[in-house]
Design an enzyme around this catalytic site. Structure first.
Site, PDB file in Angstrom:
ATOM      1  N   LYS A  47       0.843  -1.210   0.000  1.00 56.13           N
ATOM      2  CA  LYS A  47       0.000   0.000   0.000  1.00 56.13           C
ATOM      3  C   LYS A  47       0.878   1.261   0.000  1.00 56.13           C
ATOM      4  O   LYS A  47       0.694   2.169  -0.805  1.00 56.13           O
ATOM      5  CB  LYS A  47      -0.927   0.020   1.238  1.00 56.13           C
ATOM      6  N   ARG A  90     -10.197   0.586   8.034  1.00 56.07           N
ATOM      7  CA  ARG A  90      -9.799  -0.778   8.393  1.00 56.07           C
ATOM      8  C   ARG A  90     -10.909  -1.537   9.109  1.00 56.07           C
ATOM      9  O   ARG A  90     -10.718  -2.683   9.479  1.00 56.07           O
ATOM     10  CB  ARG A  90      -8.615  -0.712   9.351  1.00 56.07           C
ATOM     11  N   ARG A 106      11.983  -5.045   5.480  1.00 51.52           N
ATOM     12  CA  ARG A 106      11.726  -3.644   5.103  1.00 51.52           C
ATOM     13  C   ARG A 106      12.504  -2.655   5.967  1.00 51.52           C
ATOM     14  O   ARG A 106      12.655  -2.824   7.162  1.00 51.52           O
ATOM     15  CB  ARG A 106      10.230  -3.382   5.257  1.00 51.52           C
ATOM     16  N   ARG A 112      10.762  -0.415  11.494  1.00 51.15           N
ATOM     17  CA  ARG A 112       9.603  -0.226  12.373  1.00 51.15           C
ATOM     18  C   ARG A 112       9.604  -1.238  13.517  1.00 51.15           C
ATOM     19  O   ARG A 112       9.905  -2.407  13.294  1.00 51.15           O
ATOM     20  CB  ARG A 112       8.303  -0.371  11.566  1.00 51.15           C
ATOM     21  N   ARG A 139      -0.990  -8.661  13.155  1.00 50.16           N
ATOM     22  CA  ARG A 139      -1.520  -7.658  12.215  1.00 50.16           C
ATOM     23  C   ARG A 139      -2.314  -8.341  11.097  1.00 50.16           C
ATOM     24  O   ARG A 139      -3.349  -7.843  10.655  1.00 50.16           O
ATOM     25  CB  ARG A 139      -0.367  -6.825  11.640  1.00 50.16           C
TER      26      ARG A 139
HETATM   27  P1  AP5 Z   1       4.827  -1.610   1.922  1.00 47.70           P
HETATM   28  O1  AP5 Z   1       4.472  -0.837   0.710  1.00 47.70           O
HETATM   29  O2  AP5 Z   1       5.555  -0.924   2.996  1.00 47.70           O
HETATM   30  O3  AP5 Z   1       3.537  -2.378   2.475  1.00 47.70           O
HETATM   31  P2  AP5 Z   1       2.235  -1.819   3.228  1.00 47.70           P
HETATM   32  O4  AP5 Z   1       1.070  -2.471   2.571  1.00 47.70           O
HETATM   33  O5  AP5 Z   1       2.268  -0.329   3.303  1.00 47.70           O
HETATM   34  O6  AP5 Z   1       2.466  -2.525   4.627  1.00 47.70           O
HETATM   35  P3  AP5 Z   1       2.372  -1.942   6.128  1.00 47.70           P
HETATM   36  O7  AP5 Z   1       3.176  -2.894   6.953  1.00 47.70           O
HETATM   37  O8  AP5 Z   1       2.717  -0.509   6.165  1.00 47.70           O
HETATM   38  O9  AP5 Z   1       0.867  -2.155   6.376  1.00 47.70           O
HETATM   39  P4  AP5 Z   1       0.147  -2.121   7.705  1.00 47.70           P
HETATM   40  O10 AP5 Z   1      -1.231  -2.036   7.214  1.00 47.70           O
HETATM   41  O11 AP5 Z   1       0.443  -3.245   8.613  1.00 47.70           O
HETATM   42  O12 AP5 Z   1       0.777  -0.870   8.472  1.00 47.70           O
HETATM   43  P5  AP5 Z   1       0.206   0.555   8.822  1.00 47.70           P
HETATM   44  O13 AP5 Z   1       1.339   1.477   8.921  1.00 47.70           O
HETATM   45  O14 AP5 Z   1      -0.933   0.910   7.940  1.00 47.70           O
HETATM   46  O15 AP5 Z   1       5.672  -2.880   1.432  1.00 47.70           O
HETATM   47  C1  AP5 Z   1       6.289  -3.765   2.349  1.00 47.70           C
HETATM   48  C2  AP5 Z   1       7.689  -4.173   1.861  1.00 47.70           C
HETATM   49  O16 AP5 Z   1       7.557  -4.976   0.707  1.00 47.70           O
HETATM   50  C3  AP5 Z   1       8.565  -2.985   1.443  1.00 47.70           C
HETATM   51  O17 AP5 Z   1       9.886  -3.256   1.842  1.00 47.70           O
HETATM   52  C4  AP5 Z   1       8.454  -2.944  -0.080  1.00 47.70           C
HETATM   53  O18 AP5 Z   1       9.640  -2.447  -0.693  1.00 47.70           O
HETATM   54  C5  AP5 Z   1       8.205  -4.399  -0.421  1.00 47.70           C
HETATM   55  N1  AP5 Z   1       7.284  -4.545  -1.539  1.00 47.70           N
HETATM   56  C6  AP5 Z   1       6.151  -3.837  -1.787  1.00 47.70           C
HETATM   57  N2  AP5 Z   1       5.534  -4.267  -2.900  1.00 47.70           N
HETATM   58  C7  AP5 Z   1       6.284  -5.307  -3.366  1.00 47.70           C
HETATM   59  C8  AP5 Z   1       6.169  -6.169  -4.499  1.00 47.70           C
HETATM   60  N3  AP5 Z   1       5.150  -6.065  -5.398  1.00 47.70           N
HETATM   61  N4  AP5 Z   1       7.126  -7.113  -4.658  1.00 47.70           N
HETATM   62  C9  AP5 Z   1       8.174  -7.246  -3.768  1.00 47.70           C
HETATM   63  N5  AP5 Z   1       8.337  -6.420  -2.703  1.00 47.70           N
HETATM   64  C10 AP5 Z   1       7.402  -5.475  -2.491  1.00 47.70           C
HETATM   65  O19 AP5 Z   1      -0.392   0.301  10.297  1.00 47.70           O
HETATM   66  C11 AP5 Z   1       0.466   0.021  11.390  1.00 47.70           C
HETATM   67  C12 AP5 Z   1      -0.354  -0.057  12.670  1.00 47.70           C
HETATM   68  O20 AP5 Z   1      -1.000   1.200  12.913  1.00 47.70           O
HETATM   69  C13 AP5 Z   1      -1.502  -1.081  12.666  1.00 47.70           C
HETATM   70  O21 AP5 Z   1      -1.041  -2.370  13.027  1.00 47.70           O
HETATM   71  C14 AP5 Z   1      -2.447  -0.471  13.712  1.00 47.70           C
HETATM   72  O22 AP5 Z   1      -1.980  -0.723  15.011  1.00 47.70           O
HETATM   73  C15 AP5 Z   1      -2.317   1.035  13.463  1.00 47.70           C
HETATM   74  N6  AP5 Z   1      -3.282   1.554  12.473  1.00 47.70           N
HETATM   75  C16 AP5 Z   1      -2.983   2.167  11.295  1.00 47.70           C
HETATM   76  N7  AP5 Z   1      -4.103   2.527  10.641  1.00 47.70           N
HETATM   77  C17 AP5 Z   1      -5.146   2.133  11.421  1.00 47.70           C
HETATM   78  C18 AP5 Z   1      -6.563   2.201  11.256  1.00 47.70           C
HETATM   79  N8  AP5 Z   1      -7.107   2.749  10.157  1.00 47.70           N
HETATM   80  N9  AP5 Z   1      -7.323   1.679  12.253  1.00 47.70           N
HETATM   81  C19 AP5 Z   1      -6.797   1.149  13.372  1.00 47.70           C
HETATM   82  N10 AP5 Z   1      -5.448   1.033  13.572  1.00 47.70           N
HETATM   83  C20 AP5 Z   1      -4.635   1.519  12.603  1.00 47.70           C
HETATM   84 MG    MG Z   2       2.408   1.061   4.908  1.00 51.83          MG
END
Ligand code: AP5
Ligand code: MG
Length: 218
Positions: A13, A88, A127, A163, A174
C-alpha cells in the site's frame, strides 16, 4: 479522484501510494504514518496508541477517523486522495463516507492488493526506510543503488530505520486483525461496484502499471 488502497500488512500500500503521489500529485493519507508521527512527537494520541501498535492490534476507530478528518480540512478539493491503511473496519468505512461528504467528496474506487500472506512476512521483516526522507527499501527486493556505504537514492542520507512492529510475531497479529476486521469491509464497497483487484505479488513496477490503468478508467 479519491481512492482506497486495501490489503494486508506488506501488501504494498505504502509503496504504491508513494508512486501515485509522484506521478499524479495526489495526497497519501496513511493513518499508520500519522500514528507513528504522533508517537515520535509524544502527543497524547501517540502515548495512547504506542502499546497497541507495538502489539499489532487496531487503534480505536475514533482516533484514526479524527486524524483523517483533521487532515482533510486543509486540503484543496482539487487534490486527489489515496487512503493507505484506512478504513480498516466497517465503522471506519462509514465514518469516511461522512467525512468525505462534508468536503463534497466521495470514494471513487477501492483497489484491493491481493497477496499471498506467507510471502508477506519476508517482505515486512526485510523492510527499512530512510530515516531522513522516508523512502522505502527492502533487504532483498529493493536496496538503494549505493550500498557501500549504503546511501538513500533520494536524499543521500546514510541513516536508515526499521519499524518496531516489523517482527514476525507482531506481523502475524496484524494479519489476523486484517482478516477479522478489514477484509470484511470489501462487500461494503463491492455493493457499490467500487472494488478492483490487483495482483500484489507481481513485481512492484507491474503493480503500479495495473493501478495506473485502473485509474485511467475510473
Ligand atoms: P509496503 O508498501 O511498505 O507495504 P504496506 O502495505 O504499506 O504494509 P504496512 O506494513 O505498512 O501495512 P500495515 O497495514 O500493517 O501498516 P500501517 O502502517 O498501515 O511494502 C512492504 C515491503 O515490501 C517494502 O519493503 C516494499 O519495498 C516491499 N514490496 C512492496 N511491494 C512489493 C512487491 N510487489 N514485490 C516485492 N516487494 C514489495 O499500520 C500500522 C499499525 O497502525 C496497525 O497495526 C495499527 O496498530 C495502526 N493503524 C494504522 N491505521 C489504522 C486504522 N485505520 N485503524 C486502526 N489502527 C490503525
Ligand atoms: Mg504502509
Amino acid at each position: 479522484m479519491n481512492i482506497i488502497l486495501l490489503g494486508p500488512p506488506g501488501a504494498g500500500k505504502g509503496t504504491q501510494a508513494a508512486r501515485l503521489v509522484e506521478r499524479y500529485g495526489m495526497r497519501q493519507l496513511s493513518t499508520g504514518d500519522m500514528l507513528r508521527a504522533a508517537i515520535q512527537a509524544e502527543t497524547p494520541t501517540g502515548l495512547k496508541v504506542k502499546a497497541i501498535m507495538d502489539a499489532g492490534e487496531l487503534v480505536s476507530d475514533e482516533i484514526v477517523s479524527a486524524l483523517i478528518s483533521d487532515e482533510l480540512v486543509a486540503l484543496p478539493q482539487t487534490v486527489g486522495l489515496i487512503f493507505d491503511g484506512y478504513p480498516r473496519t466497517e465503522a471506519q468505512a462509514r465514518q469516511l463516507d461522512a467525512i468525505l461528504a462534508k468536503h463534497h467528496r466521495k470514494v471513487d474506487g477501492v483497489i484491493e492488493l491481493a497477496v499471498d500472506e506467507d510471502a508477506l512476512v519476508e517482505r515486512i521483516t526485510g523492510r527499512f526506510t530512510c530515516a531522513h526522507c522516508g523512502a522505502g527499501y527492502h533487504d532483498e527486493f529493493k536496496l538503494p543503488a549505493s550500498t557501500d556505504p549504503m546511501r538513500c537514492d533520494h536524499c543521500g542520507s546514510a541513516d536508515f530505520k526499521r519499524r518496531p512492529d516489523d517482527n514476525e510475531e507482531t506481523v502475524r497479529t496484524r494479519m489476523a486483525e486484517y482478516r477479522a476486521k478489514t477484509a470484511p469491509i470489501l462487500p461494503f464497497y463491492e455493493a457499490r461496484g467500487l472494488v478492483a483487484r490487483v495482483d500484489g505479488m507481481a513485481p512492484i513496477d507491474e503493480v503500479t502499471e495495473e493501478i495506473e490503468q485502473l485509474l485511467a478508467n475510473t
